[in-house]
Design a protein around this motif. Sequence first.
Motif, PDB file in Angstrom:
ATOM      1  N   LEU A  90       0.826  -1.197   0.021  1.00  0.00           N
ATOM      2  CA  LEU A  90      -0.578   0.079  -0.096  1.00  0.00           C
ATOM      3  C   LEU A  90       0.728   1.495  -0.312  1.00  0.00           C
ATOM      4  O   LEU A  90       1.588   1.299   0.628  1.00  0.00           O
ATOM      5  CB  LEU A  90      -1.060  -0.165   1.021  1.00  0.00           C
ATOM      6  N   PHE A 104      -4.427   6.592   1.631  1.00  0.00           N
ATOM      7  CA  PHE A 104      -4.113   5.346   0.168  1.00  0.00           C
ATOM      8  C   PHE A 104      -4.384   5.050  -0.824  1.00  0.00           C
ATOM      9  O   PHE A 104      -5.667   5.643  -1.613  1.00  0.00           O
ATOM     10  CB  PHE A 104      -4.966   3.765   1.518  1.00  0.00           C
ATOM     11  N   GLY A 107      -3.682  -0.437  -3.688  1.00  0.00           N
ATOM     12  CA  GLY A 107      -2.574  -1.433  -3.213  1.00  0.00           C
ATOM     13  C   GLY A 107      -1.995  -2.221  -3.885  1.00  0.00           C
ATOM     14  O   GLY A 107      -2.867  -1.963  -5.138  1.00  0.00           O
TER      15      GLY A 107
ATOM     16  N   HIS B  43     -10.814   1.366   0.072  1.00  0.00           N
ATOM     17  CA  HIS B  43      -9.355   1.606   0.693  1.00  0.00           C
ATOM     18  C   HIS B  43      -8.903   1.895   1.778  1.00  0.00           C
ATOM     19  O   HIS B  43     -10.718   2.307   2.688  1.00  0.00           O
ATOM     20  CB  HIS B  43      -8.993   3.417   0.189  1.00  0.00           C
TER      21      HIS B  43
END
Lengths: 113, 113
Positions: A90, A104, A107, B43
């Motif tokens: 991540l 974020f 990923g 997320h």
Amino acid sequence: DGGITQSPKYLFRKEGQNVTLSCEQNLNHDAMYWYRQDPGQGLRLIYYSQIVNDFQKGDIAEGYSVSREKKESFPLTVTSAQKNPTAFYLCASSGIQGNTEAFFGQGTRLTVV
Amino acid sequence: AQSVSQHNHHVILSEAASLELGCNYSYGGTVNLFWYVQYPGQHLQLLLKYFSGDPLVKGIKGFEAEFIKSKFSFNLRKPSVQWSDTAEYFCAGRSSNTGKLIFGQGTTLQVKP
């Protein structure tokens, strides 16, 4: 659309090969981070950068390398020296102030065979 | 060394039960504390944060957390959980000096309808 883009979403590599994971942000954030997420271990910090051309090792930096040549980009290379590279990675970014929220990416799941 | 630890790794509750997830931190200097949530397939997103002032902070979706400096704790609470609260919860701390952002091991919350 502002955010963090990680690519690719899934990545397969043969053992012994280096691989680079991409992370790009258009949030104008100074700070960027790379984490590894394994079941039961939470997010472990690999590297982080507070400013362009500067970065620091996190808690599990061995076998990884990064660069921060541009504010919006923070690529992570998983080298052949990383003993257990198969994991979910991540990327995150945040403002420089300590109390600012981190955002974020979706990923990248890396599988090394 | 900086650290964040979460006591409960897996919590199962029935709907309407009260929730408290433990988080302890170890930091030198000023620390900013966060709780993030990761719903299945999504997320990580911020629930709430503390950096100064009133030690009881309120976040989204009815969550709150209390910063207790003497106990080095930042526990997350919700009076009445819903099935939609099923997710993984992460406590995090960021040093105001270094910008280093680290996470606890995470707690998986399962709410039974």
